[in-house]
Scaffold this motif. Structure first.
Motif, short mmCIF file in Angstrom:
data_model
loop_
_atom_site.label_atom_id
_atom_site.label_comp_id
_atom_site.label_asym_id
_atom_site.label_seq_id
_atom_site.Cartn_x
_atom_site.Cartn_y
_atom_site.Cartn_z
N ILE A 37 -10.30 -1.18 -15.51
CA ILE A 37 -11.18 -0.33 -14.71
C ILE A 37 -11.89 -1.17 -13.65
N VAL A 38 -12.39 -2.34 -14.04
CA VAL A 38 -13.08 -3.23 -13.08
C VAL A 38 -12.11 -3.69 -12.00
N ALA A 39 -10.89 -4.07 -12.38
CA ALA A 39 -9.90 -4.54 -11.40
C ALA A 39 -9.55 -3.43 -10.42
N ILE A 46 -12.23 -3.31 -2.05
CA ILE A 46 -11.63 -4.17 -1.03
C ILE A 46 -11.03 -3.31 0.08
N SER A 47 -10.32 -2.27 -0.30
CA SER A 47 -9.71 -1.40 0.70
C SER A 47 -10.76 -0.71 1.55
N ALA A 48 -11.81 -0.23 0.92
CA ALA A 48 -12.88 0.45 1.67
C ALA A 48 -13.59 -0.51 2.61
N ILE A 106 -2.49 -7.90 -3.84
CA ILE A 106 -3.75 -8.66 -3.76
C ILE A 106 -3.49 -10.02 -3.11
N ILE A 107 -2.40 -10.67 -3.50
CA ILE A 107 -2.05 -11.97 -2.90
C ILE A 107 -1.77 -11.80 -1.41
N LEU A 108 -1.02 -10.75 -1.05
CA LEU A 108 -0.75 -10.49 0.36
C LEU A 108 -2.03 -10.19 1.13
N PHE A 109 -2.96 -9.49 0.51
CA PHE A 109 -4.25 -9.21 1.14
C PHE A 109 -5.00 -10.52 1.43
N ILE A 126 -3.46 -8.64 14.70
CA ILE A 126 -2.74 -7.42 14.28
C ILE A 126 -1.78 -7.74 13.15
N THR A 127 -1.07 -8.85 13.25
CA THR A 127 -0.13 -9.25 12.19
C THR A 127 -0.86 -9.47 10.87
N GLY A 128 -1.99 -10.17 10.92
CA GLY A 128 -2.77 -10.41 9.71
C GLY A 128 -3.31 -9.13 9.11
N ARG A 129 -3.76 -8.23 9.95
CA ARG A 129 -4.26 -6.94 9.44
C ARG A 129 -3.12 -6.12 8.84
N THR A 130 -1.94 -6.23 9.42
CA THR A 130 -0.79 -5.52 8.89
C THR A 130 -0.37 -6.06 7.54
N VAL A 131 -0.39 -7.39 7.41
CA VAL A 131 -0.05 -8.00 6.11
C VAL A 131 -1.07 -7.58 5.09
#
Length: 131
Positions: A37-39, A46-48, A106-109, A126-131
């Motif tokens: 639940i915590v994860a 993180i997404s928000a 998570i690693i890709l983020f 843009i590339t970093g935000r896309t990854v």
């Protein structure tokens, strides 16, 4: 007249509080449940944060590294890619289990966030935000 005995009820009716076995199974969850639940809560957070952190800072970012014509892509590339990949990740988690389809994004983020932090131009941002 022969009276038949009433049928034997093989189902046990729980009392007002419910059966003991049912009560024990719902009272407490194992620590692994709360860790999950915590994860998941952290992933949603993180997404928000990633969606809401860029718009206020974007004018300053565009001023520093350029890219005023790519303004929309800088702001929305993360939202677009995450929306497109969500069904795929969901299906992969049905095939491979839940662990790897959560750990890999998570690693890709983290990698994408690092490349965004070191971006010197709009293309890298843009590339970093896309990854």
């Amino acid at each position: 007249m022969d009276a038949k005995p009433p049928p034997i009820n093989t189902r046990t009716e729980p009392d007002a509080l419910g059966s003991r076995e049912e009560e024990r199974s719902t009272v407490g969850h194992p620590p692994q449940f709360w860790l999950i639940i915590v994860a998941l809560s952290l992933l949603v957070f993180i997404s928000a944060v990633d969606v809401t952190i860029i718009p206020p800072a974007l004018p300053r970012i565009v001023e520093e590294i350029g890219g005023s014509t790519q303004y929309v892509w800088i702001a929305n590339s993360f939202v677009f890619v995450s929306s497109v990949l969500q069904p795929l990740i969901g299906q992969l988690s049905n095939i491979f289990g839940r662990k790897y389809p959560i750990v890999v994004p998570i690693i890709l983020f983290i990698v994408g966030s690092g490349s965004v932090g070191g971006a010197q131009n709009a293309g890298t941002l843009i590339t970093g935000r896309t990854v």
